[in-house]
Design a protein around this motif. Structure first.
Motif, mmCIF file in Angstrom:
data_model
loop_
_atom_site.group_PDB
_atom_site.id
_atom_site.type_symbol
_atom_site.label_atom_id
_atom_site.label_comp_id
_atom_site.label_asym_id
_atom_site.label_seq_id
_atom_site.Cartn_x
_atom_site.Cartn_y
_atom_site.Cartn_z
ATOM 1 N N CYS A 1 2.301 1.833 23.701
ATOM 2 C CA CYS A 1 1.176 1.326 22.930
ATOM 3 C C CYS A 1 0.727 -0.044 23.424
ATOM 4 N N PRO A 2 -0.541 -0.198 23.692
ATOM 5 C CA PRO A 2 -1.020 -1.485 24.191
ATOM 6 C C PRO A 2 -1.237 -2.525 23.087
ATOM 7 N N LEU A 3 -1.213 -2.129 21.819
ATOM 8 C CA LEU A 3 -1.532 -3.069 20.752
ATOM 9 C C LEU A 3 -0.314 -3.902 20.368
ATOM 10 N N HIS A 4 -0.475 -5.214 20.430
ATOM 11 C CA HIS A 4 0.583 -6.160 20.097
ATOM 12 C C HIS A 4 0.039 -7.051 18.985
ATOM 13 N N VAL A 5 0.716 -7.047 17.844
ATOM 14 C CA VAL A 5 0.249 -7.714 16.633
ATOM 15 C C VAL A 5 1.144 -8.910 16.314
ATOM 16 N N LEU A 6 0.517 -10.017 15.876
ATOM 17 C CA LEU A 6 1.261 -11.174 15.387
ATOM 18 C C LEU A 6 0.869 -11.420 13.944
ATOM 19 N N VAL A 7 1.874 -11.593 13.081
ATOM 20 C CA VAL A 7 1.647 -11.915 11.671
ATOM 21 C C VAL A 7 2.176 -13.321 11.443
ATOM 22 N N ILE A 8 1.305 -14.203 10.937
ATOM 23 C CA ILE A 8 1.671 -15.590 10.679
ATOM 24 C C ILE A 8 1.633 -15.797 9.172
ATOM 25 N N ARG B 1 6.505 -11.637 14.192
ATOM 26 C CA ARG B 1 6.318 -12.364 12.946
ATOM 27 C C ARG B 1 6.644 -13.825 13.158
ATOM 28 N N CYS B 2 5.784 -14.681 12.664
ATOM 29 C CA CYS B 2 6.009 -16.119 12.728
ATOM 30 C C CYS B 2 5.930 -16.661 11.304
ATOM 31 N N THR B 3 7.025 -17.259 10.840
ATOM 32 C CA THR B 3 7.085 -17.712 9.454
ATOM 33 C C THR B 3 6.992 -19.228 9.307
ATOM 34 N N SER B 4 6.678 -19.920 10.384
ATOM 35 C CA SER B 4 6.545 -21.377 10.320
ATOM 36 C C SER B 4 5.465 -21.829 11.291
ATOM 37 N N ALA B 5 4.561 -22.663 10.809
ATOM 38 C CA ALA B 5 3.494 -23.168 11.671
ATOM 39 C C ALA B 5 4.066 -23.989 12.820
ATOM 40 N N TYR C 1 3.517 -23.524 18.240
ATOM 41 C CA TYR C 1 3.288 -24.279 19.477
ATOM 42 C C TYR C 1 3.924 -23.625 20.693
ATOM 43 N N SER C 2 4.915 -22.778 20.486
ATOM 44 C CA SER C 2 5.593 -22.143 21.613
ATOM 45 C C SER C 2 5.137 -20.702 21.851
ATOM 46 N N ILE C 3 4.111 -20.264 21.137
ATOM 47 C CA ILE C 3 3.637 -18.886 21.258
ATOM 48 C C ILE C 3 2.466 -18.819 22.225
ATOM 49 N N ASP C 4 2.520 -17.845 23.118
ATOM 50 C CA ASP C 4 1.405 -17.570 24.014
ATOM 51 C C ASP C 4 0.545 -16.495 23.349
ATOM 52 N N PHE C 5 -0.569 -16.920 22.761
ATOM 53 C CA PHE C 5 -1.408 -15.988 22.017
ATOM 54 C C PHE C 5 -2.041 -14.921 22.909
ATOM 55 N N SER C 6 -2.072 -15.143 24.207
ATOM 56 C CA SER C 6 -2.663 -14.137 25.097
ATOM 57 C C SER C 6 -1.848 -12.846 25.117
ATOM 58 N N ASP C 7 -0.646 -12.873 24.563
ATOM 59 C CA ASP C 7 0.183 -11.667 24.461
ATOM 60 C C ASP C 7 -0.307 -10.713 23.366
ATOM 61 N N TYR C 8 -1.221 -11.171 22.518
ATOM 62 C CA TYR C 8 -1.587 -10.416 21.323
ATOM 63 C C TYR C 8 -3.011 -9.885 21.374
ATOM 64 N N ASN C 9 -3.181 -8.718 20.746
ATOM 65 C CA ASN C 9 -4.494 -8.118 20.564
ATOM 66 C C ASN C 9 -5.042 -8.408 19.175
ATOM 67 N N LEU C 10 -4.136 -8.604 18.225
ATOM 68 C CA LEU C 10 -4.514 -8.772 16.826
ATOM 69 C C LEU C 10 -3.575 -9.785 16.175
ATOM 70 N N VAL C 11 -4.161 -10.738 15.450
ATOM 71 C CA VAL C 11 -3.375 -11.754 14.757
ATOM 72 C C VAL C 11 -3.820 -11.799 13.295
ATOM 73 N N PHE C 12 -2.850 -11.704 12.393
ATOM 74 C CA PHE C 12 -3.092 -11.880 10.961
ATOM 75 C C PHE C 12 -2.610 -13.269 10.581
ATOM 76 N N VAL C 13 -3.453 -14.047 9.890
ATOM 77 C CA VAL C 13 -3.111 -15.426 9.538
ATOM 78 C C VAL C 13 -3.269 -15.631 8.041
ATOM 79 N N ASP C 14 -2.190 -16.054 7.379
ATOM 80 C CA ASP C 14 -2.266 -16.464 5.981
ATOM 81 C C ASP C 14 -2.886 -17.848 5.950
ATOM 82 N N LEU C 15 -4.021 -17.982 5.294
ATOM 83 C CA LEU C 15 -4.705 -19.276 5.255
ATOM 84 C C LEU C 15 -3.912 -20.330 4.504
ATOM 85 N N ILE D 1 -5.267 -22.819 12.412
ATOM 86 C CA ILE D 1 -4.694 -21.832 13.321
ATOM 87 C C ILE D 1 -5.782 -20.893 13.836
ATOM 88 N N VAL D 2 -6.635 -20.417 12.931
ATOM 89 C CA VAL D 2 -7.735 -19.536 13.322
ATOM 90 C C VAL D 2 -8.647 -20.248 14.327
#
Length: 123
Positions: free
Chosen positions: A17-24, A47-51, A55-69, A80-81
């Motif tokens: 599967c090519p879809l890689h999701v990040l949940v913040i 999953r990332c549970t701390s803002a 800083y150490s995440i390469d967002f280019s690895d992801y197709n979809l990011v969910f962000v709790d405002l 973050i958005v």
């Protein structure tokens, strides 16, 4: 992306599967919910549970990011958005913001910050 930054959940067919999701989200139960849903569809979910860990995440690895405002205070999620969309302005990474706040001002601000869509909690 370092191992200490995120926790990964892989569906049974994730290698195909090519879809890689990040949940913040600071709430691990929300992260678990997203992981359970997407893992059944064979997506890779981080999953990332701390803002602070962002800083150490390469967002280019992801197709979809969910962000709790609400992460790290009132403006944390909006920042973050904005950061993701400034670094990747080509809209290659879809960002979905979500919050318990359902005022039109919050939704409009999230979309102006660069979110592609907005969800209201609880889901």
């Amino acid at each position: 992306m370092s191992e200490s930054s995120v926790n990964t959940v892989r569906g049974t067919g994730a290698e195909k599967c090519p879809l890689h999701v990040l949940v913040i989200d600071e709430d691990s139960s929300i992260c678990d919910m997203f992981s359970d849903i997407f893992a059944t569809e064979n997506y890779v979910v981080d999953r990332c549970t701390s803002a602070d860990r962002l800083y150490s995440i390469d967002f280019s690895d992801y197709n979809l990011v969910f962000v709790d405002l609400g992460i790290e205070g009132n403006d944390g999620g909006f920042s973050i958005v904005e950061q993701i969309k400034q670094i990747y302005p080509d809209n290659r990474i879809a960002v979905i913001a979500y919050s318990v706040r359902m005022s039109p001002d919050t939704i409009i601000r999230a979309l102006y910050s660069g979110a592609d869509d907005y969800l209201i909690k609880p889901f």
